[in-house]
Design a protein around this motif. Structure first.
Motif, PDB file in Angstrom:
ATOM      1  N   ASP A 144       0.728  -1.275  -0.004  1.00 47.07           N
ATOM      2  CA  ASP A 144       0.057   0.145  -0.039  1.00 47.07           C
ATOM      3  C   ASP A 144       0.938   1.253  -0.116  1.00 47.07           C
ATOM      4  OD1 ASP A 144       0.687   0.636   2.813  1.00 47.07           O
ATOM      5  OD2 ASP A 144      -0.754  -0.371   3.553  1.00 47.07           O
ATOM      6  N   GLU A 145       0.172   2.341   0.083  1.00 43.92           N
ATOM      7  CA  GLU A 145       1.152   3.766   0.001  1.00 43.92           C
ATOM      8  C   GLU A 145       2.110   3.921   0.888  1.00 43.92           C
ATOM      9  OE1 GLU A 145      -0.973   7.584   0.509  1.00 43.92           O
ATOM     10  OE2 GLU A 145      -1.167   7.518  -1.613  1.00 43.92           O
ATOM     11  N   ARG A 146       1.686   3.656   2.140  1.00 45.47           N
ATOM     12  CA  ARG A 146       2.568   3.757   3.230  1.00 45.47           C
ATOM     13  C   ARG A 146       3.550   2.994   3.166  1.00 45.47           C
ATOM     14  NH1 ARG A 146      -1.259   5.758   8.476  1.00 45.47           N
ATOM     15  NH2 ARG A 146      -2.001   7.254   7.524  1.00 45.47           N
ATOM     16  N   GLN A 147       3.228   1.745   2.843  1.00 49.64           N
ATOM     17  CA  GLN A 147       4.420   0.637   2.643  1.00 49.64           C
ATOM     18  C   GLN A 147       5.333   0.971   1.635  1.00 49.64           C
ATOM     19  OE1 GLN A 147       1.818  -2.711   2.306  1.00 49.64           O
ATOM     20  NE2 GLN A 147       2.624  -3.596   4.008  1.00 49.64           N
ATOM     21  N   LEU A 148       4.920   1.660   0.515  1.00 49.79           N
ATOM     22  CA  LEU A 148       5.890   2.343  -0.521  1.00 49.79           C
ATOM     23  C   LEU A 148       6.757   3.169  -0.051  1.00 49.79           C
ATOM     24  CD1 LEU A 148       3.281   2.090  -3.450  1.00 49.79           C
ATOM     25  CD2 LEU A 148       5.337   0.760  -3.353  1.00 49.79           C
ATOM     26  N   MET A 149       6.227   4.086   0.629  1.00 45.60           N
ATOM     27  CA  MET A 149       6.991   5.174   1.358  1.00 45.60           C
ATOM     28  C   MET A 149       7.947   4.774   2.362  1.00 45.60           C
ATOM     29  SD  MET A 149       3.718   8.109   1.850  1.00 45.60           S
ATOM     30  CE  MET A 149       4.864   9.397   2.193  1.00 45.60           C
ATOM     31  N   ASP A 150       7.333   3.680   3.086  1.00 45.96           N
ATOM     32  CA  ASP A 150       8.447   3.227   4.185  1.00 45.96           C
ATOM     33  C   ASP A 150       9.519   2.391   3.631  1.00 45.96           C
ATOM     34  OD1 ASP A 150       7.408   4.058   6.443  1.00 45.96           O
ATOM     35  OD2 ASP A 150       5.996   2.462   6.763  1.00 45.96           O
ATOM     36  N   LEU A 151       9.217   1.755   2.270  1.00 46.50           N
ATOM     37  CA  LEU A 151      10.294   1.132   1.567  1.00 46.50           C
ATOM     38  C   LEU A 151      11.419   2.154   1.151  1.00 46.50           C
ATOM     39  CD1 LEU A 151      11.591  -1.374   0.293  1.00 46.50           C
ATOM     40  CD2 LEU A 151      10.289  -1.038  -1.638  1.00 46.50           C
ATOM     41  N   VAL A 152      10.966   3.210   0.468  1.00 47.93           N
ATOM     42  CA  VAL A 152      11.887   4.197  -0.320  1.00 47.93           C
ATOM     43  C   VAL A 152      12.658   4.911   0.812  1.00 47.93           C
ATOM     44  CG1 VAL A 152      12.158   6.523  -1.316  1.00 47.93           C
ATOM     45  CG2 VAL A 152      10.405   4.567  -2.236  1.00 47.93           C
ATOM     46  N   PHE A 153      12.098   5.169   1.967  1.00 42.42           N
ATOM     47  CA  PHE A 153      12.918   5.743   3.221  1.00 42.42           C
ATOM     48  C   PHE A 153      13.725   4.996   3.861  1.00 42.42           C
ATOM     49  CE2 PHE A 153       9.854   9.309   2.636  1.00 42.42           C
ATOM     50  CZ  PHE A 153      10.786  10.490   2.855  1.00 42.42           C
TER      51      PHE A 153
END
Length: 180
Positions: A144-153
Motif C-alpha cells: 500500500d501507499e505507506r508501505q511504499l513510502m516506508d520502503l523508499v525511506f
C-alpha cells in the motif's frame, strides 16, 4: 578507521540522551552499543535525530520485517558495507529470510515477484535515485501507499548509513561472525 568509537571516559549525559532514542539504559555503554553507535555518538545531536528516524524503520514501519531486511541486505551488498551486512544477515534470518534467499540477494535474484521488485527498487535508487515506473507498478501490486513510502525511506536511510559507515571506517563488531 577515520573516526574511532568515542572512548568510554567521554561518554556523558549527551551521549546517554542520544542513545536513549534506540537503546534501553542498560545497553547505553561502549561494551554493548557496538562500534557504529559508539562512533556516531561523537555527534550526539545528529545521533539522536538519526536514531529516532531509524527506530521508526526498525520497529514501527508499515513494511513487513522480511521485506525490510531484504532491502537492507541489498543496500549493504550494493554499497559494500560489511558492517551493515553482518548486522542484518542475522536480522534477516530472524525475519524469515533463508540462507538461500540471502545468497540470492547478493546476486540480485529472488524467487517471487515482490522480492524481485524490492531488489530492483534498491538497485534503481542506488543507480538513479528513482524507482522506475515498471518497478513501482510491480511494488504497488503488493504494497500500500505507506508501505511504499516506508520502503523508499528504508532504502535511503540504510544507503546513507552505509555511506557513513564506509566513510568513517567503522569496523565490524568483535562478536560478529557472519562473513561475506
Amino acid at each position: 578507521m577515520r573516526l574511532a568509537p568515542l572512548p568510554e571516559d567521554q561518554w556523558d549525559d549527551a551521549v546517554d540522551l542520544a542513545l536513549s532514542a534506540m537503546l534501553p539504559e542498560e545497553n547505553r555503554n561502549p561494551a554493548v552499543a557496538g562500534n557504529l553507535l559508539a562512533t556516531m555518538v561523537r555527534h550526539p545531536k545528529l545521533t539522536r535525530a538519526f536514531l529516532r528516524f531509524n527506530r521508526h524503520l526498525l520497529f514501527t514501519s508499515s513494511l513487513p520485517e522480511r521485506l525490510r531486511e531484504l532491502a537492507v541486505l541489498r543496500v549493504a551488498d550494493r554499497t559494500h558495507c560489511e558492517y551493515e551486512w553482518q548486522h542484518h544477515v542475522e536480522m534477516g534470518r530472524e525475519a524469515g529470510l533463508s540462507d538461500e534467499a540471502i545468497e540470492g540477494i547478493r546476486r540480485g535474484e529472488a524467487s517471487d515477484d515482490l522480492d524481485r521488485a524490492v531488489i530492483a527498487a534498491v538497485d534503481e535508487l542506488q543507480d538513479d535515485s528513482v524507482v522506475s515506473d515498471a518497478t513501482w507498478t510491480s511494488l504497488s501490486a503488493h504494497l500500500d501507499e505507506r508501505q511504499l513510502m516506508d520502503l523508499v525511506f528504508t532504502i535511503g536511510c540504510y544507503g546513507s548509513l552505509a555511506m557513513a559507515i564506509n566513510t568513517f571506517g567503522v569496523l565490524p563488531d568483535h562478536d560478529s561472525t557472519e562473513e561475506r
